[in-house]
Design a protein around this motif. Structure first.
Motif, mmCIF file in Angstrom:
data_model
loop_
_atom_site.group_PDB
_atom_site.id
_atom_site.type_symbol
_atom_site.label_atom_id
_atom_site.label_comp_id
_atom_site.label_asym_id
_atom_site.label_seq_id
_atom_site.Cartn_x
_atom_site.Cartn_y
_atom_site.Cartn_z
ATOM 1 N N HIS A 103 0.887 -1.166 0.000
ATOM 2 C CA HIS A 103 0.000 0.000 0.000
ATOM 3 C C HIS A 103 0.927 1.218 0.000
ATOM 4 O O HIS A 103 1.368 1.674 1.056
ATOM 5 N N LEU A 104 1.256 1.723 -1.176
ATOM 6 C CA LEU A 104 2.308 2.737 -1.318
ATOM 7 C C LEU A 104 2.055 3.980 -0.479
ATOM 8 O O LEU A 104 2.986 4.562 0.074
ATOM 9 N N THR A 105 0.799 4.391 -0.373
ATOM 10 C CA THR A 105 0.518 5.653 0.319
ATOM 11 C C THR A 105 0.742 5.538 1.821
ATOM 12 O O THR A 105 0.706 6.535 2.532
ATOM 13 N N GLN A 106 0.976 4.312 2.308
ATOM 14 C CA GLN A 106 1.270 4.147 3.735
ATOM 15 C C GLN A 106 2.771 4.080 4.007
ATOM 16 O O GLN A 106 3.197 3.905 5.145
ATOM 17 N N LEU A 107 3.589 4.209 2.946
ATOM 18 C CA LEU A 107 5.049 4.135 3.110
ATOM 19 C C LEU A 107 5.652 5.534 3.240
ATOM 20 O O LEU A 107 5.008 6.531 2.921
ATOM 21 N N THR A 108 6.914 5.580 3.693
ATOM 22 C CA THR A 108 7.640 6.852 3.693
ATOM 23 C C THR A 108 7.945 7.226 2.238
ATOM 24 O O THR A 108 7.906 6.376 1.346
ATOM 25 N N THR A 109 8.272 8.479 2.033
ATOM 26 C CA THR A 109 8.589 8.947 0.682
ATOM 27 C C THR A 109 9.737 8.147 0.090
ATOM 28 O O THR A 109 9.704 7.758 -1.078
ATOM 29 N N SER A 110 10.737 7.858 0.909
ATOM 30 C CA SER A 110 11.896 7.158 0.368
ATOM 31 C C SER A 110 11.576 5.697 0.049
ATOM 32 O O SER A 110 12.035 5.161 -0.965
ATOM 33 N N GLN A 111 10.742 5.065 0.866
ATOM 34 C CA GLN A 111 10.319 3.687 0.540
ATOM 35 C C GLN A 111 9.478 3.674 -0.734
ATOM 36 O O GLN A 111 9.619 2.808 -1.602
ATOM 37 N N GLU A 115 10.300 1.703 -4.334
ATOM 38 C CA GLU A 115 9.360 0.775 -4.983
ATOM 39 C C GLU A 115 9.207 1.094 -6.466
ATOM 40 O O GLU A 115 9.109 0.209 -7.305
ATOM 41 N N VAL A 116 9.189 2.392 -6.762
ATOM 42 C CA VAL A 116 8.979 2.817 -8.148
ATOM 43 C C VAL A 116 10.280 2.717 -8.949
ATOM 44 O O VAL A 116 10.328 2.104 -10.013
ATOM 45 N N THR A 117 11.366 3.290 -8.392
ATOM 46 C CA THR A 117 12.597 3.388 -9.183
ATOM 47 C C THR A 117 13.289 2.031 -9.348
ATOM 48 O O THR A 117 13.838 1.757 -10.414
ATOM 49 N N ASN A 118 13.237 1.175 -8.331
ATOM 50 C CA ASN A 118 13.854 -0.148 -8.483
ATOM 51 C C ASN A 118 13.176 -0.931 -9.607
ATOM 52 O O ASN A 118 13.823 -1.673 -10.361
ATOM 53 N N THR A 119 11.867 -0.778 -9.692
ATOM 54 C CA THR A 119 11.130 -1.484 -10.742
ATOM 55 C C THR A 119 11.472 -0.900 -12.109
ATOM 56 O O THR A 119 11.666 -1.645 -13.082
ATOM 57 N N GLU A 140 -4.269 2.981 -5.231
ATOM 58 C CA GLU A 140 -4.105 3.981 -4.160
ATOM 59 C C GLU A 140 -2.993 4.959 -4.515
ATOM 60 O O GLU A 140 -1.835 4.565 -4.713
ATOM 61 N N THR A 141 -3.329 6.231 -4.572
ATOM 62 C CA THR A 141 -2.336 7.225 -4.976
ATOM 63 C C THR A 141 -2.498 8.500 -4.147
ATOM 64 O O THR A 141 -3.512 8.687 -3.467
ATOM 65 N N ASN A 142 -1.476 9.336 -4.174
ATOM 66 C CA ASN A 142 -1.556 10.653 -3.516
ATOM 67 C C ASN A 142 -0.528 11.588 -4.167
ATOM 68 O O ASN A 142 0.156 11.203 -5.124
ATOM 69 N N ALA A 143 -0.443 12.786 -3.665
ATOM 70 C CA ALA A 143 0.404 13.800 -4.306
ATOM 71 C C ALA A 143 1.880 13.396 -4.278
ATOM 72 O O ALA A 143 2.609 13.617 -5.247
ATOM 73 N N THR A 144 2.331 12.794 -3.158
ATOM 74 C CA THR A 144 3.736 12.376 -3.066
ATOM 75 C C THR A 144 4.050 11.339 -4.138
ATOM 76 O O THR A 144 5.069 11.424 -4.835
ATOM 77 N N LEU A 145 3.163 10.365 -4.269
ATOM 78 C CA LEU A 145 3.378 9.317 -5.267
ATOM 79 C C LEU A 145 3.357 9.905 -6.673
ATOM 80 O O LEU A 145 4.204 9.566 -7.509
ATOM 81 N N LYS A 146 2.439 10.809 -6.922
ATOM 82 C CA LYS A 146 2.355 11.419 -8.255
ATOM 83 C C LYS A 146 3.653 12.164 -8.581
ATOM 84 O O LYS A 146 4.100 12.167 -9.727
#
Ligand code: ZN
Length: 367
Positions: A103-111, A115-119, A140-146
């Motif tokens: 659940h990405l929106t429950q992670l820290t910004t760096s985590q 998740e995104v960049t390693n992939t 599930e998305t939010n401004a940080t993820l965007k």
């Protein structure tokens, strides 16, 4: 005034000719265009690649003339690189669906970022191309993820029709869900279930009956559009993931690699890249090698006039050191480096920091 009138009438005459010509063209192309006369829908398959399912799914899609977008998980791609290449070879499009489906929106910004960049890095090292489409797990998305998506050049893609295959839907229910799709719709399915694979012949028939075709998702708008190769399916020749091969070069941007160490961070000057500030700061990624000797060129710089040093490690073994003698970006090459073949972890790591310099990395090129 006279001039304006002439232009006006010329414009109207052109429009009439255009409309007439247009209708003639449509008649002439009717046989070709008829199949997709009501537009395009996007079939999407998430959570693969899956050694128990992907090949069967690809065969079913190809046999029924369908193309789809696969939102892969980084960890599954790393474990099954050949399946990713088979997706590509079968004419499918490949997107990023995070590394481990959290659940990405429950992670820290760096985590979240990892998740995104390693992939991105893993899919790029397998296919040679970084994905342009991202689907967040669970939608599930939010401004940080965007913002992380934007930094990685990714367009976010959700869905507006849910097949419910993940929720135990039968083959008939999955086909019914496709039956509700209209031009521009995106359906969520998974690279995991027999029910989903078994639905494919009826999905193809349903779309055909309604003048709809399977389309691609535009990497710039996220909307469903006609496939850019005119709807033809490339020859299905599975290609091994062996890059770089002799005579070719592979270039990987430092900012697309996985960051490690305490202070490693992205920079935008003097180039888009990564800064390594202290010992054990590093960037890394997995490269598949078909042969055991290559030249490694690193573009980088020191943050001042003091020489910066960055070690090249392959498979955990230090192979050499890149030196950057000043703050002007330069390329330093280590020639004829011997290393293991197959998947090898490449690290660019600082081990000789004495507190007087930082290293800026732009890209690594392997030839
Ligand atoms: Zn998923």
């Amino acid at each position: 005034m006279i001039r304006a009138n002439v232009i006006k009438w010329t414009a109207i005459a052109s429009l009439v000719v255009f409309l007439f010509t247009g209708s003639l063209t449509m008649t002439g192309d009717k046989a070709l265009a008829a199949d997709c006369s009501n537009g395009y829908v996007a079939l999407t398959y998430d959570d693969g690649p899956n050694p128990n399912n992907t090949v069967t799914l690809l065969n079913a899609l190809q046999q029924n003339g369908l193309r789809a977008t696969f939102f892969n998980l980084g960890q599954n791609a790393q474990n099954n690189p050949s399946l990713v290449n088979q997706q590509k070879a079968a004419g499918m499009w490949i997107g990023n669906h995070s590394w481990s489906h959290p659940h990405l929106t429950q992670l820290t910004t760096s985590q979240m970022s990892s998740e995104v960049t390693n992939t991105q890095t893993t899919l790029q090292s397998i296919t040679g191309t970084a994905p342009k489409l991202f689907r967040p797990p669970y939608g599930e998305t939010n401004a940080t993820l965007k913002s992380i998506e934007a930094q990685n050049g990714l367009t976010e893609v959700l869905w507006n029709v849910d097949s419910q295959d993940w929720n135990g839907a039968s083959t008939a229910q999955i086909v019914n869900a496709v039956g509700t799709m209209q031009n521009g719709d995106v359906i969520l399915m998974h690279d995991q279930y027999q029910t989903t694979v078994q639905a494919i012949p009826q999905i193809a028939q349903n779309l055909k009956n309604r003048g709809l075709c399977s389309g691609m998702i535009s990497t710039s708008t996220g909307r469903v559009v006609a496939p850019d190769s005119g709807g033809t399916t490339p020859t299905p020749t599975p290609t091994p993931s062996s890059t770089p091969s002799p005579g070719t070069s592979t270039k990987i941007e430092a900012e697309n690699m996985t960051k490690g160490g305490q202070y490693t961070a992205n920079i935008s000057s003097p180039f888009s890249g990564v800064a390594l500030y202290a010992n054990n700061d590093l960037v890394k990624y997995t490269q598949n090698f078909s042969s055991g000797t290559h030249n490694f060129s690193l573009r980088g710089a020191s943050n001042n006039s003091t020489m910066a040093r960055v070690d090249l490690k392959i498979g955990g073994v230090t192979k050499g050191t890149f030196y950057f003698g000043g703050s002007s970006p330069a390329v330093y090459t280590l020639n004829n480096v011997s290393h293991g073949t197959g998947n090898q972890e490449i690290q660019l790591v600082v081990t000789a920091d004495n507190g007087t310099w930082d290293a800026y990395l732009d890209y690594l090129e392997i030839q």
